[in-house]
Motif scaffolding. Structure first.
Motif, PDB file in Angstrom:
ATOM      1  N   ILE A 118      64.113  61.949  62.178  1.00 25.89           N
ATOM      2  CA  ILE A 118      63.280  60.789  61.885  1.00 25.89           C
ATOM      3  C   ILE A 118      61.969  61.234  61.237  1.00 25.89           C
ATOM      4  O   ILE A 118      61.524  60.643  60.245  1.00 25.89           O
ATOM      5  CB  ILE A 118      63.033  59.954  63.160  1.00 25.89           C
ATOM      6  N   ILE A 119      61.368  62.283  61.760  1.00 29.92           N
ATOM      7  CA  ILE A 119      60.129  62.808  61.179  1.00 29.92           C
ATOM      8  C   ILE A 119      60.369  63.296  59.746  1.00 29.92           C
ATOM      9  O   ILE A 119      59.558  63.057  58.853  1.00 29.92           O
ATOM     10  CB  ILE A 119      59.529  63.924  62.064  1.00 29.92           C
ATOM     11  N   LEU A 120      61.491  63.946  59.519  1.00 29.11           N
ATOM     12  CA  LEU A 120      61.851  64.407  58.181  1.00 29.11           C
ATOM     13  C   LEU A 120      61.942  63.216  57.219  1.00 29.11           C
ATOM     14  O   LEU A 120      61.381  63.252  56.117  1.00 29.11           O
ATOM     15  CB  LEU A 120      63.189  65.154  58.216  1.00 29.11           C
ATOM     16  N   LEU A 121      62.614  62.153  57.642  1.00 22.99           N
ATOM     17  CA  LEU A 121      62.762  60.975  56.791  1.00 22.99           C
ATOM     18  C   LEU A 121      61.418  60.294  56.549  1.00 22.99           C
ATOM     19  O   LEU A 121      61.113  59.897  55.423  1.00 22.99           O
ATOM     20  CB  LEU A 121      63.753  59.984  57.403  1.00 22.99           C
ATOM     21  N   GLU A 122      60.624  60.163  57.599  1.00 22.06           N
ATOM     22  CA  GLU A 122      59.304  59.538  57.444  1.00 22.06           C
ATOM     23  C   GLU A 122      58.441  60.329  56.467  1.00 22.06           C
ATOM     24  O   GLU A 122      57.736  59.754  55.640  1.00 22.06           O
ATOM     25  CB  GLU A 122      58.610  59.405  58.796  1.00 22.06           C
ATOM     26  N   THR A 176      70.341  64.852  54.862  1.00 19.53           N
ATOM     27  CA  THR A 176      71.226  64.929  56.022  1.00 19.53           C
ATOM     28  C   THR A 176      72.141  66.139  55.922  1.00 19.53           C
ATOM     29  O   THR A 176      72.349  66.851  56.912  1.00 19.53           O
ATOM     30  CB  THR A 176      72.038  63.625  56.169  1.00 19.53           C
ATOM     31  N   SER A 177      72.684  66.405  54.741  1.00 15.70           N
ATOM     32  CA  SER A 177      73.521  67.597  54.539  1.00 15.70           C
ATOM     33  C   SER A 177      72.745  68.865  54.874  1.00 15.70           C
ATOM     34  O   SER A 177      73.252  69.755  55.569  1.00 15.70           O
ATOM     35  CB  SER A 177      74.019  67.679  53.094  1.00 15.70           C
ATOM     36  N   ASP A 178      71.511  68.933  54.394  1.00 17.09           N
ATOM     37  CA  ASP A 178      70.671  70.098  54.696  1.00 17.09           C
ATOM     38  C   ASP A 178      70.358  70.180  56.188  1.00 17.09           C
ATOM     39  O   ASP A 178      70.374  71.260  56.772  1.00 17.09           O
ATOM     40  CB  ASP A 178      69.362  70.043  53.901  1.00 17.09           C
ATOM     41  N   PHE A 179      70.080  69.027  56.788  1.00 14.69           N
ATOM     42  CA  PHE A 179      69.695  68.989  58.198  1.00 14.69           C
ATOM     43  C   PHE A 179      70.821  69.491  59.099  1.00 14.69           C
ATOM     44  O   PHE A 179      70.578  70.228  60.050  1.00 14.69           O
ATOM     45  CB  PHE A 179      69.289  67.568  58.596  1.00 14.69           C
ATOM     46  N   VAL A 180      72.054  69.086  58.810  1.00 10.98           N
ATOM     47  CA  VAL A 180      73.188  69.517  59.650  1.00 10.98           C
ATOM     48  C   VAL A 180      73.834  70.793  59.118  1.00 10.98           C
ATOM     49  O   VAL A 180      74.791  71.295  59.699  1.00 10.98           O
ATOM     50  CB  VAL A 180      74.250  68.404  59.813  1.00 10.98           C
ATOM     51  N   ALA A 181      73.303  71.305  58.023  1.00  7.42           N
ATOM     52  CA  ALA A 181      73.733  72.578  57.429  1.00  7.42           C
ATOM     53  C   ALA A 181      75.201  72.586  57.026  1.00  7.42           C
ATOM     54  O   ALA A 181      75.926  73.555  57.232  1.00  7.42           O
ATOM     55  CB  ALA A 181      73.434  73.738  58.375  1.00  7.42           C
ATOM     56  N   ARG A 182      75.634  71.467  56.455  1.00  9.59           N
ATOM     57  CA  ARG A 182      76.977  71.413  55.876  1.00  9.59           C
ATOM     58  C   ARG A 182      77.033  70.252  54.889  1.00  9.59           C
ATOM     59  O   ARG A 182      76.260  69.312  54.979  1.00  9.59           O
ATOM     60  CB  ARG A 182      78.062  71.283  56.936  1.00  9.59           C
ATOM     61  N   GLU A 183      77.973  70.340  53.970  1.00 14.41           N
ATOM     62  CA  GLU A 183      78.127  69.294  52.959  1.00 14.41           C
ATOM     63  C   GLU A 183      78.786  68.069  53.577  1.00 14.41           C
ATOM     64  O   GLU A 183      79.718  68.177  54.370  1.00 14.41           O
ATOM     65  CB  GLU A 183      78.972  69.806  51.790  1.00 14.41           C
ATOM     66  N   ILE A 184      78.297  66.924  53.201  1.00 11.07           N
ATOM     67  CA  ILE A 184      78.861  65.651  53.640  1.00 11.07           C
ATOM     68  C   ILE A 184      79.584  65.055  52.436  1.00 11.07           C
ATOM     69  O   ILE A 184      78.971  64.799  51.404  1.00 11.07           O
ATOM     70  CB  ILE A 184      77.748  64.705  54.134  1.00 11.07           C
ATOM     71  N   ASN A 185      80.890  64.858  52.582  1.00  6.80           N
ATOM     72  CA  ASN A 185      81.696  64.414  51.450  1.00  6.80           C
ATOM     73  C   ASN A 185      82.216  62.987  51.559  1.00  6.80           C
ATOM     74  O   ASN A 185      82.559  62.386  50.548  1.00  6.80           O
ATOM     75  CB  ASN A 185      82.881  65.354  51.243  1.00  6.80           C
ATOM     76  N   THR A 186      82.319  62.453  52.750  1.00  9.43           N
ATOM     77  CA  THR A 186      82.894  61.122  52.942  1.00  9.43           C
ATOM     78  C   THR A 186      82.012  60.297  53.873  1.00  9.43           C
ATOM     79  O   THR A 186      81.116  60.833  54.523  1.00  9.43           O
ATOM     80  CB  THR A 186      84.298  61.220  53.571  1.00  9.43           C
ATOM     81  N   GLU A 187      82.304  58.999  53.950  1.00  7.84           N
ATOM     82  CA  GLU A 187      81.575  58.154  54.895  1.00  7.84           C
ATOM     83  C   GLU A 187      81.844  58.599  56.331  1.00  7.84           C
ATOM     84  O   GLU A 187      80.965  58.517  57.183  1.00  7.84           O
ATOM     85  CB  GLU A 187      81.949  56.688  54.704  1.00  7.84           C
ATOM     86  N   ALA A 188      83.048  59.093  56.589  1.00  3.84           N
ATOM     87  CA  ALA A 188      83.367  59.608  57.928  1.00  3.84           C
ATOM     88  C   ALA A 188      82.494  60.823  58.240  1.00  3.84           C
ATOM     89  O   ALA A 188      82.011  60.968  59.370  1.00  3.84           O
ATOM     90  CB  ALA A 188      84.848  59.962  58.030  1.00  3.84           C
ATOM     91  N   ASP A 189      82.273  61.698  57.248  1.00  5.76           N
ATOM     92  CA  ASP A 189      81.381  62.845  57.427  1.00  5.76           C
ATOM     93  C   ASP A 189      79.957  62.373  57.725  1.00  5.76           C
ATOM     94  O   ASP A 189      79.274  62.933  58.573  1.00  5.76           O
ATOM     95  CB  ASP A 189      81.343  63.731  56.167  1.00  5.76           C
ATOM     96  N   ILE A 222      67.698  56.110  47.171  1.00  6.07           N
ATOM     97  CA  ILE A 222      67.345  56.441  48.554  1.00  6.07           C
ATOM     98  C   ILE A 222      68.553  57.018  49.280  1.00  6.07           C
ATOM     99  O   ILE A 222      68.440  58.019  49.982  1.00  6.07           O
ATOM    100  CB  ILE A 222      66.791  55.203  49.286  1.00  6.07           C
ATOM    101  N   LYS A 223      69.715  56.407  49.086  1.00 10.71           N
ATOM    102  CA  LYS A 223      70.919  56.892  49.769  1.00 10.71           C
ATOM    103  C   LYS A 223      71.260  58.318  49.314  1.00 10.71           C
ATOM    104  O   LYS A 223      71.652  59.146  50.122  1.00 10.71           O
ATOM    105  CB  LYS A 223      72.090  55.950  49.538  1.00 10.71           C
ATOM    106  N   LYS A 224      71.078  58.613  48.027  1.00 12.60           N
ATOM    107  CA  LYS A 224      71.343  59.969  47.518  1.00 12.60           C
ATOM    108  C   LYS A 224      70.401  60.968  48.184  1.00 12.60           C
ATOM    109  O   LYS A 224      70.816  62.039  48.621  1.00 12.60           O
ATOM    110  CB  LYS A 224      71.167  59.992  45.993  1.00 12.60           C
ATOM    111  N   THR A 225      69.129  60.612  48.287  1.00 12.78           N
ATOM    112  CA  THR A 225      68.161  61.484  48.953  1.00 12.78           C
ATOM    113  C   THR A 225      68.528  61.662  50.423  1.00 12.78           C
ATOM    114  O   THR A 225      68.487  62.774  50.950  1.00 12.78           O
ATOM    115  CB  THR A 225      66.730  60.920  48.809  1.00 12.78           C
ATOM    116  N   LEU A 226      68.897  60.559  51.085  1.00 14.32           N
ATOM    117  CA  LEU A 226      69.319  60.637  52.496  1.00 14.32           C
ATOM    118  C   LEU A 226      70.528  61.555  52.646  1.00 14.32           C
ATOM    119  O   LEU A 226      70.598  62.361  53.582  1.00 14.32           O
ATOM    120  CB  LEU A 226      69.677  59.250  53.029  1.00 14.32           C
ATOM    121  N   HIS A 227      71.481  61.432  51.724  1.00 12.12           N
ATOM    122  CA  HIS A 227      72.680  62.280  51.756  1.00 12.12           C
ATOM    123  C   HIS A 227      72.291  63.754  51.684  1.00 12.12           C
ATOM    124  O   HIS A 227      72.744  64.573  52.484  1.00 12.12           O
ATOM    125  CB  HIS A 227      73.604  61.906  50.595  1.00 12.12           C
ATOM    126  N   ASP A 228      71.425  64.086  50.738  1.00 13.04           N
ATOM    127  CA  ASP A 228      70.998  65.479  50.564  1.00 13.04           C
ATOM    128  C   ASP A 228      70.219  65.984  51.784  1.00 13.04           C
ATOM    129  O   ASP A 228      70.465  67.100  52.266  1.00 13.04           O
ATOM    130  CB  ASP A 228      70.150  65.632  49.301  1.00 13.04           C
TER     131      ASP A 228
END
Length: 87
Positions: free
Chosen positions: A47-51, A15-28, A7-13
């Motif tokens: 939220i709608i995307l996740l649901e 979220t990266s797509d949603f903000v249109a940039r790669e997320i590499n760290t917890e700070a990101d 689930i976290k991997k899917t959320l990462h992907d």
């Protein structure tokens, strides 16, 4: 069975797509979630995307500032709700 790590991997992907940039760290992750939460329409769209992705609905009481604190907290909520729906 889908794991929290899956689930976290899917959320990462997502979220990266949603903000249109790669997320590499917890700070990101944290910054991206804060950015999403700062704009009401973005937060609702996220939220709608996740649901849609996880075929579930978040309770209104679950979507608060803590919700946007980390992908880990969102993943935990998704796991909790999916376990609850299996009963």
């Amino acid at each position: 069975m889908v794991t929290k790590a899956d689930i976290k991997k899917t959320l990462h992907d997502l979220t990266s797509d949603f903000v249109a940039r790669e997320i590499n760290t917890e700070a990101d992750e944290s910054y991206a979630l804060q950015e999403i939460a700062s704009e009401s329409m973005q937060a609702i769209e996220y939220i709608i995307l996740l649901e849609s992705e996880f075929e579930m609905e978040f309770d209104d009481s679950d979507v608060n500032i803590e919700f946007f604190s980390s992908l880990d907290s969102i993943a935990a909520l998704i796991v909790e709700q999916s376990v609850g729906s299996d009963r």
